[in-house]
Design an enzyme around this catalytic site. Structure first.
Site, PDB file in Angstrom:
ATOM      1  CG  HIS A   1      -9.015 -24.691 -25.193  1.00  0.00           C
ATOM      2  ND1 HIS A   1      -9.540 -25.888 -25.630  1.00  0.00           N
ATOM      3  CD2 HIS A   1     -10.007 -24.078 -24.491  1.00  0.00           C
ATOM      4  CE1 HIS A   1     -10.795 -25.988 -25.239  1.00  0.00           C
ATOM      5  NE2 HIS A   1     -11.106 -24.904 -24.538  1.00  0.00           N
TER       6      HIS A   1
ATOM      7  CG  HIS B   1      -9.711 -26.681 -15.432  1.00  0.00           C
ATOM      8  ND1 HIS B   1     -10.667 -25.811 -14.933  1.00  0.00           N
ATOM      9  CD2 HIS B   1     -10.338 -27.405 -16.406  1.00  0.00           C
ATOM     10  CE1 HIS B   1     -11.813 -26.010 -15.564  1.00  0.00           C
ATOM     11  NE2 HIS B   1     -11.638 -26.967 -16.470  1.00  0.00           N
TER      12      HIS B   1
END
Length: 201
Positions: free
Chosen positions: A143, A57
């Protein structure tokens, strides 16, 4: 209009929560393949704990380990308001790297290209919505974590492996909402439950 979906479950008195973006199946499959390629290429003895593909995620904000039920419910309302003010957009998953650096790798990640600043705008909206609830602002480096080096003392030099892949593309993500997750730590690794999803307008 109610732009949220809340999971029908009783929240615990306290829990570990974070706000994140879900990834489409195409991105999960692509990143899972990248993890496998990295695993096969690690020849210097580095031991990495890989994030399970189903747990991949993009974290917008970690809220804490002991968030009270009432606070979690207030977070859902705040996220609903933040999401209502923004429209859907797309970002691209691109480039492998490591924190703090590829030369002393501790966390392996894939980056996110946000040339129009829409993801940064969404992060600011989430921060602004949660600040009044007592959650401090935090730095944001978009990220997706792929894995963490197990040995805290060993920080392998992965420059030769990661730098050639700094521009590798893994596909796009259409961001349509933000999700509040509860994380439960287990001996087998963390388990994530999506508690509420607040869609963008």
């Amino acid at each position: 209009m109610d732009n949220s979906r809340a999971v029908d479950m009783a929240l615990p008195d306290a829990g570990r929560y974070f706000v994140a973006l879900d990834l489409p199946r195409s991105a999960v499959d692509s990143l899972g393949a990248a993890q496998e390629g990295l695993r096969e290429s690690l020849t210097d003895g580095a031991r990495v704990k890989w994030v399970r593909p189903e747990n991949l995620h993009l974290t917008l904000k970690f809220l804490g380990d002991h968030i009270a039920r009432e606070a979690a419910e207030a977070v859902i309302e705040a996220l609903r308001g933040a999401a209502a003010g923004l429209s859907a957009f797309e970002v691209e998953v691109v480039g492998l790297g490591a924190f703090p650096s590829s030369r002393k790798a501790r966390v392996l990640w894939v980056g996110v290209s946000d040339p129009e600043g829409r993801l940064a705008e969404l992060h600011r909206a989430v921060e602004d919505a949660l600040n009044p609830l007592g959650f401090d602002s935090s730095d944001f480096h978009a990220h997706i974590t792929l894995g963490r080096v197990r040995d805290r003392k060993a920080r392998p030099d992965l420059t030769g492996l990661l730098d050639p892949m700094s521009e590798k593309r893994f596909g796009g993500i259409v961001v349509r909402g933000v999700t509040l997750y509860r994380s439960t730590l287990t001996p087998q690794g963390p388990q994530y439950e999506d508690i509420a999803e607040c869609t963008l307008r």
